[in-house]
Every structure is written in structure tokens, then in C-alpha cells.
Motif scaffolding. Structure first.
Motif, PDB file in Angstrom:
ATOM      1  N   GLY A  56      42.046  72.899 -26.162  1.00  0.00           N
ATOM      2  CA  GLY A  56      42.958  72.778 -25.177  1.00  0.00           C
ATOM      3  C   GLY A  56      43.148  71.593 -25.276  1.00  0.00           C
ATOM      4  N   ILE A  57      42.817  70.856 -24.151  1.00  0.00           N
ATOM      5  CA  ILE A  57      42.830  69.122 -24.198  1.00  0.00           C
ATOM      6  C   ILE A  57      43.337  68.262 -25.811  1.00  0.00           C
ATOM      7  CG2 ILE A  57      41.620  67.292 -22.941  1.00  0.00           C
ATOM      8  CD1 ILE A  57      39.396  68.805 -22.087  1.00  0.00           C
ATOM      9  N   GLY A  58      42.743  68.547 -26.642  1.00  0.00           N
ATOM     10  CA  GLY A  58      43.228  67.755 -28.254  1.00  0.00           C
ATOM     11  C   GLY A  58      43.934  68.455 -28.203  1.00  0.00           C
ATOM     12  N   GLY A 150      39.711  87.183 -24.688  1.00  0.00           N
ATOM     13  CA  GLY A 150      39.566  86.039 -24.609  1.00  0.00           C
ATOM     14  C   GLY A 150      38.216  85.057 -23.775  1.00  0.00           C
ATOM     15  N   GLY A 151      38.168  85.616 -22.673  1.00  0.00           N
ATOM     16  CA  GLY A 151      36.788  85.574 -21.829  1.00  0.00           C
ATOM     17  C   GLY A 151      35.677  85.692 -22.532  1.00  0.00           C
ATOM     18  N   TYR A 152      35.925  86.809 -23.211  1.00  0.00           N
ATOM     19  CA  TYR A 152      34.829  87.967 -23.344  1.00  0.00           C
ATOM     20  C   TYR A 152      34.270  87.001 -24.482  1.00  0.00           C
ATOM     21  CZ  TYR A 152      31.733  91.711 -24.533  1.00  0.00           C
ATOM     22  OH  TYR A 152      30.661  92.941 -24.970  1.00  0.00           O
ATOM     23  N   PHE A 153      34.622  86.886 -25.682  1.00  0.00           N
ATOM     24  CA  PHE A 153      34.615  86.488 -27.039  1.00  0.00           C
ATOM     25  C   PHE A 153      35.330  85.404 -27.447  1.00  0.00           C
ATOM     26  CE2 PHE A 153      34.166  87.900 -31.981  1.00  0.00           C
ATOM     27  CZ  PHE A 153      33.570  86.988 -31.855  1.00  0.00           C
ATOM     28  N   GLY A 154      36.746  85.685 -27.266  1.00  0.00           N
ATOM     29  CA  GLY A 154      37.479  85.344 -27.532  1.00  0.00           C
ATOM     30  C   GLY A 154      38.208  84.670 -29.408  1.00  0.00           C
ATOM     31  N   ALA A 155      37.248  85.405 -30.553  1.00  0.00           N
ATOM     32  CA  ALA A 155      37.688  84.984 -31.755  1.00  0.00           C
ATOM     33  C   ALA A 155      38.566  86.168 -31.795  1.00  0.00           C
ATOM     34  CB  ALA A 155      36.858  85.359 -32.403  1.00  0.00           C
ATOM     35  N   ALA A 156      40.258  85.240 -32.282  1.00  0.00           N
ATOM     36  CA  ALA A 156      41.724  85.874 -32.768  1.00  0.00           C
ATOM     37  C   ALA A 156      42.261  85.809 -31.760  1.00  0.00           C
ATOM     38  CB  ALA A 156      41.531  86.623 -33.490  1.00  0.00           C
ATOM     39  N   ALA A 157      42.018  85.379 -30.729  1.00  0.00           N
ATOM     40  CA  ALA A 157      42.238  85.579 -28.693  1.00  0.00           C
ATOM     41  C   ALA A 157      44.301  84.677 -29.579  1.00  0.00           C
ATOM     42  CB  ALA A 157      41.774  85.607 -27.754  1.00  0.00           C
ATOM     43  N   GLY A 158      43.869  83.674 -30.210  1.00  0.00           N
ATOM     44  CA  GLY A 158      44.621  82.857 -30.225  1.00  0.00           C
ATOM     45  C   GLY A 158      45.481  82.832 -31.699  1.00  0.00           C
ATOM     46  N   VAL A 159      45.234  84.363 -32.200  1.00  0.00           N
ATOM     47  CA  VAL A 159      46.469  84.942 -33.223  1.00  0.00           C
ATOM     48  C   VAL A 159      47.065  85.914 -32.251  1.00  0.00           C
ATOM     49  CG1 VAL A 159      46.161  86.709 -34.746  1.00  0.00           C
ATOM     50  CG2 VAL A 159      44.837  84.381 -35.127  1.00  0.00           C
ATOM     51  N   ILE A 160      46.338  86.663 -31.079  1.00  0.00           N
ATOM     52  CA  ILE A 160      47.380  87.288 -30.776  1.00  0.00           C
ATOM     53  C   ILE A 160      48.641  87.043 -29.412  1.00  0.00           C
ATOM     54  CG2 ILE A 160      46.540  89.496 -29.194  1.00  0.00           C
ATOM     55  CD1 ILE A 160      44.134  89.688 -29.862  1.00  0.00           C
ATOM     56  N   ILE A 161      48.013  85.835 -29.720  1.00  0.00           N
ATOM     57  CA  ILE A 161      49.535  85.611 -28.233  1.00  0.00           C
ATOM     58  C   ILE A 161      50.128  84.530 -28.673  1.00  0.00           C
ATOM     59  CG2 ILE A 161      49.076  83.521 -26.327  1.00  0.00           C
ATOM     60  CD1 ILE A 161      45.854  83.654 -26.021  1.00  0.00           C
ATOM     61  N   GLN A 174      55.559  77.160 -34.253  1.00  0.00           N
ATOM     62  CA  GLN A 174      54.903  75.145 -33.450  1.00  0.00           C
ATOM     63  C   GLN A 174      55.099  75.566 -32.262  1.00  0.00           C
ATOM     64  OE1 GLN A 174      56.977  76.006 -35.610  1.00  0.00           O
ATOM     65  NE2 GLN A 174      56.107  74.574 -37.782  1.00  0.00           N
ATOM     66  N   ARG A 175      56.103  76.147 -31.311  1.00  0.00           N
ATOM     67  CA  ARG A 175      55.539  76.077 -29.771  1.00  0.00           C
ATOM     68  C   ARG A 175      55.036  76.712 -28.976  1.00  0.00           C
ATOM     69  NH1 ARG A 175      59.572  73.022 -27.176  1.00  0.00           N
ATOM     70  NH2 ARG A 175      60.611  74.594 -25.582  1.00  0.00           N
ATOM     71  N   LEU A 176      55.419  78.067 -30.112  1.00  0.00           N
ATOM     72  CA  LEU A 176      54.656  79.434 -30.030  1.00  0.00           C
ATOM     73  C   LEU A 176      53.067  78.777 -29.493  1.00  0.00           C
ATOM     74  CD1 LEU A 176      55.473  82.153 -31.170  1.00  0.00           C
ATOM     75  CD2 LEU A 176      56.673  81.453 -28.989  1.00  0.00           C
ATOM     76  N   VAL A 177      52.608  78.192 -30.992  1.00  0.00           N
ATOM     77  CA  VAL A 177      50.773  78.323 -30.633  1.00  0.00           C
ATOM     78  C   VAL A 177      50.695  76.936 -29.604  1.00  0.00           C
ATOM     79  CG1 VAL A 177      49.578  76.812 -32.395  1.00  0.00           C
ATOM     80  CG2 VAL A 177      51.634  78.943 -32.970  1.00  0.00           C
ATOM     81  N   ALA A 178      51.462  75.899 -29.481  1.00  0.00           N
ATOM     82  CA  ALA A 178      51.702  74.617 -28.728  1.00  0.00           C
ATOM     83  C   ALA A 178      51.088  75.349 -27.157  1.00  0.00           C
ATOM     84  CB  ALA A 178      52.240  73.746 -28.295  1.00  0.00           C
ATOM     85  N   LEU A 179      52.398  76.947 -26.930  1.00  0.00           N
ATOM     86  CA  LEU A 179      51.887  77.531 -25.848  1.00  0.00           C
ATOM     87  C   LEU A 179      50.442  77.841 -25.179  1.00  0.00           C
ATOM     88  CD1 LEU A 179      53.985  78.340 -23.150  1.00  0.00           C
ATOM     89  CD2 LEU A 179      54.746  79.728 -24.390  1.00  0.00           C
ATOM     90  N   LYS A 180      50.684  78.610 -26.518  1.00  0.00           N
ATOM     91  CA  LYS A 180      49.275  79.490 -27.014  1.00  0.00           C
ATOM     92  C   LYS A 180      47.816  78.802 -26.642  1.00  0.00           C
ATOM     93  CE  LYS A 180      47.320  79.088 -30.924  1.00  0.00           C
ATOM     94  NZ  LYS A 180      46.096  78.133 -31.026  1.00  0.00           N
ATOM     95  N   ASN A 181      48.419  77.523 -26.963  1.00  0.00           N
ATOM     96  CA  ASN A 181      46.257  76.418 -26.807  1.00  0.00           C
ATOM     97  C   ASN A 181      46.725  75.997 -25.787  1.00  0.00           C
ATOM     98  OD1 ASN A 181      46.521  76.323 -29.668  1.00  0.00           O
ATOM     99  ND2 ASN A 181      47.256  74.433 -30.006  1.00  0.00           N
ATOM    100  N   LEU A 183      47.748  78.208 -22.706  1.00  0.00           N
ATOM    101  CA  LEU A 183      46.877  79.028 -22.041  1.00  0.00           C
ATOM    102  C   LEU A 183      45.415  80.010 -21.806  1.00  0.00           C
ATOM    103  CD1 LEU A 183      50.561  81.011 -22.443  1.00  0.00           C
ATOM    104  CD2 LEU A 183      49.713  80.240 -20.098  1.00  0.00           C
ATOM    105  N   LEU A 184      45.004  79.225 -23.739  1.00  0.00           N
ATOM    106  CA  LEU A 184      43.881  80.052 -24.126  1.00  0.00           C
ATOM    107  C   LEU A 184      43.083  78.688 -23.471  1.00  0.00           C
ATOM    108  CD1 LEU A 184      42.827  81.767 -25.578  1.00  0.00           C
ATOM    109  CD2 LEU A 184      42.755  81.022 -27.916  1.00  0.00           C
ATOM    110  N   MET A 185      43.333  77.260 -23.238  1.00  0.00           N
ATOM    111  CA  MET A 185      42.736  77.435 -22.704  1.00  0.00           C
ATOM    112  C   MET A 185      42.055  77.014 -21.257  1.00  0.00           C
ATOM    113  SD  MET A 185      42.599  72.765 -21.612  1.00  0.00           S
ATOM    114  CE  MET A 185      43.514  72.221 -21.280  1.00  0.00           C
ATOM    115  N   VAL A 186      42.873  77.502 -20.887  1.00  0.00           N
ATOM    116  CA  VAL A 186      42.999  78.331 -19.008  1.00  0.00           C
ATOM    117  C   VAL A 186      41.381  78.925 -19.002  1.00  0.00           C
ATOM    118  CG1 VAL A 186      43.662  78.754 -16.874  1.00  0.00           C
ATOM    119  CG2 VAL A 186      45.486  77.333 -18.552  1.00  0.00           C
TER     120      VAL A 186
END
Length: 252
Positions: A56-58, A150-161, A174-181, A183-186
Motif C-alpha cells: 500500500g505504501i509503495g 482482508g484482516g483474516y486472510f486477505g488473498a483476493a480481497a483486492g479482487v473483491i474491493i 485504474q482509479r478503482l485499483v488505486a482506491l483499493k490499494n 483501503l486494503l492497506m488500512v
């Protein structure tokens, strides 16, 4: 842990950060790498969550064009992901995960199919999508559940978001993916904080993995920015289906 194993984790981290920031499947690379160097499934899981904070930071550092104008959305949605990440982490450390692991492949597979069919479904629904749709309680509850996952396991949470956001926000992939990154980092930050406090993280493995993920996460948005939306959507959907099969086989 040998230098070769540390190097493997760093290399896997670059791949995970790149894949995660583009299609939301970082754990498909990083989690198996942690298992390969000898970590138990639970230790690999929590160590993976801590390392993925670097993604998320990167990605945030190189996603400024896609994040422009999305500050209000982040402010509205961040508390939900913080709460969900904490809840998922608590579930992981207090309950057995066999039942949840059996549900995950179907959740991932369904989300991936929705990603592939999203444009057609929008046309069939013939309903306008507005930036305010993320205010609906249905959308918020859905995102909260994903954050718990995402807090429990997280695999593919980035697909669902991005799938959920895509149905309630009028924005490019692209904007949805950036927003996802972000939120998932949080969600990952909150979960990682609990795991670190409990002392269940293998820091020797987490550090090289996180270093590689940081680099891959920074490169990911640059790659995604140059991909056509149709191609990006197809990559996310197909990769998600592949992960669903992998998780289903693993659940036995």
C-alpha cells in the motif's frame, strides 16, 4: 533462515507487490513463498499481512494521478476498513478457520466472475452510477465484510474491493485499483498491529518480503496506468478465478 531463502522472499515480494497493486492478488505470490521457506500456515498468514502493508505504501507513492479527487471517498471509507481489518485479525487469532477457508474459494470465484461481467451487468441494470453511491449502507456493509476478510486472510480481497466499488462508483478501473490499494492497506495496518502486539509474526521473514513488496507496489501503478481497461479487467478476473481454484484445491 539462509541467505538464499531471504533472497527468495525479497524476489517473491517484488512479484507480490507488482501483482497486488495491479490485480489485487499479492498473496498468490507471497503466501506460497513463506510456506516454501518453512513457515507454518498461520505464521505465514500473519507474516504475509504485515509485509503487505508495504504494498500500500509503495502503490500510494506512485498513484497520485489516480487518487486525485478521491480524498472524500477515502475519508468516508477508511473507518470501515480499519474496523473490518481489526475484526478479521481478532477472528484469526481466536477461532479455527476451516469453515471460512471452505467459503473463500466461492467468494473469490464469484467476485472474479462479477469483474469479468461488470460492464454487461451495468448495461442490463440500466441504472446510473453516481459518486455518492458509496454512501449506501449496502455498499458499506459489503466493503466492511471484505475488510474483515482482508484482516483474516486477505488473498483476493483486492479482487473483491474493485468489484464492489465498480458497482457503486463511476470511475475507471485504474482509479478503482488505486482506491483499493489504500483501503486494503488500512485493513492490513490494523491487522498487522494486532499480530505484532501478540508476537506471532516472523520478523526475519517479514522484512525482506516487505522490502520486495515495497518496490513491486511502487512499480504496479506505473504498469497499470499503461494497460487498457478491458485488458486490466480481464487480467483481474482470470487471475481471480485461478486463485479460487487454488484455494478450493487447498481446502481439500
Amino acid at each position: 533462515m539462509t541467505p538464499l531463502e531471504l533472497g527468495l522472499l525479497a524476489l517473491a515480494g517484488v512479484g507480490a507487490g507488482l501483482v497486488g497493486s495491479v490485480v489485487g492478488l499479492a498473496s498468490l505470490v507471497s503466501y506460497p513463498a513463506l510456506l516454501a521457506v518453512g513457515l507454518s500456515p498461520v505464521t505465514a498468514n500473519v507474516t504475509n499481512t504485515v509485509a503487505l502493508v508495504a504494498s500500500g505504501i509503495g502503490s500510494a507513492a506512485s498513484s497520485r494521478p489516480e487518487l486525485t479527487g478521491q480524498r472524500a471517498r477515502l475519508v468516508r471509507l477508511t473507518p470501515w476498513f480499519a474496523l473490518g481489518g481489526l475484526a478479521g485479525a481478532v477472528l484469526l487469532v481466536t477461532t479455527p478457520g476451516e469453515v471460512f477457508e471452505r467459503v473463500v474459494p466461492f467468494l473469490v470465484g464469484g467476485a472474479s466472475v462479477l469483474m469479468l461481467l461488470q460492464p454487461r451487468l451495468r448495461r442490463l441494470m440500466r441504472r446510473p452510477v453516481t459518486p455518492d453511491a458509496s454512501e449506501s449502507w449496502l455498499a458499506r456493509v459489503g466493503l466492511l465484510l471484505v475488510a474483515v476478510y482482508g484482516g483474516y486472510f486477505g488473498a483476493a480481497a483486492g479482487v473483491i474491493i474493485p468489484v464492489l466499488l465498480g458497482f457503486v462508483l463511476d470511475a475507471t478501473v485504474q482509479r478503482l485499483v488505486a482506491l483499493k490499494n489504500i483501503l486494503l492497506m488500512v485493513s492490513n495496518v490494523v491487522a498487522a498491529g494486532l499480530f505484532l502486539a501478540l508476537g506471532v509474526v516472523d520478523l526475519v521473514a517479514a522484512l525482506p518480503l516487505a522490502a520486495g513488496i515495497l518496490l513491486g507496489g511502487w512499480l504496479g501503478p506505473i504498469v497499470a496506468r499503461r494497460l487498457p481497461q478491458t485488458l486490466l479487467r480481464a487480467v483481474i478476473g482470470v487471475a481471480g478465478l485461478a486463485l479460487a481454484v487454488r484455494l478450493w484445491v487447498g481446502a481439500g
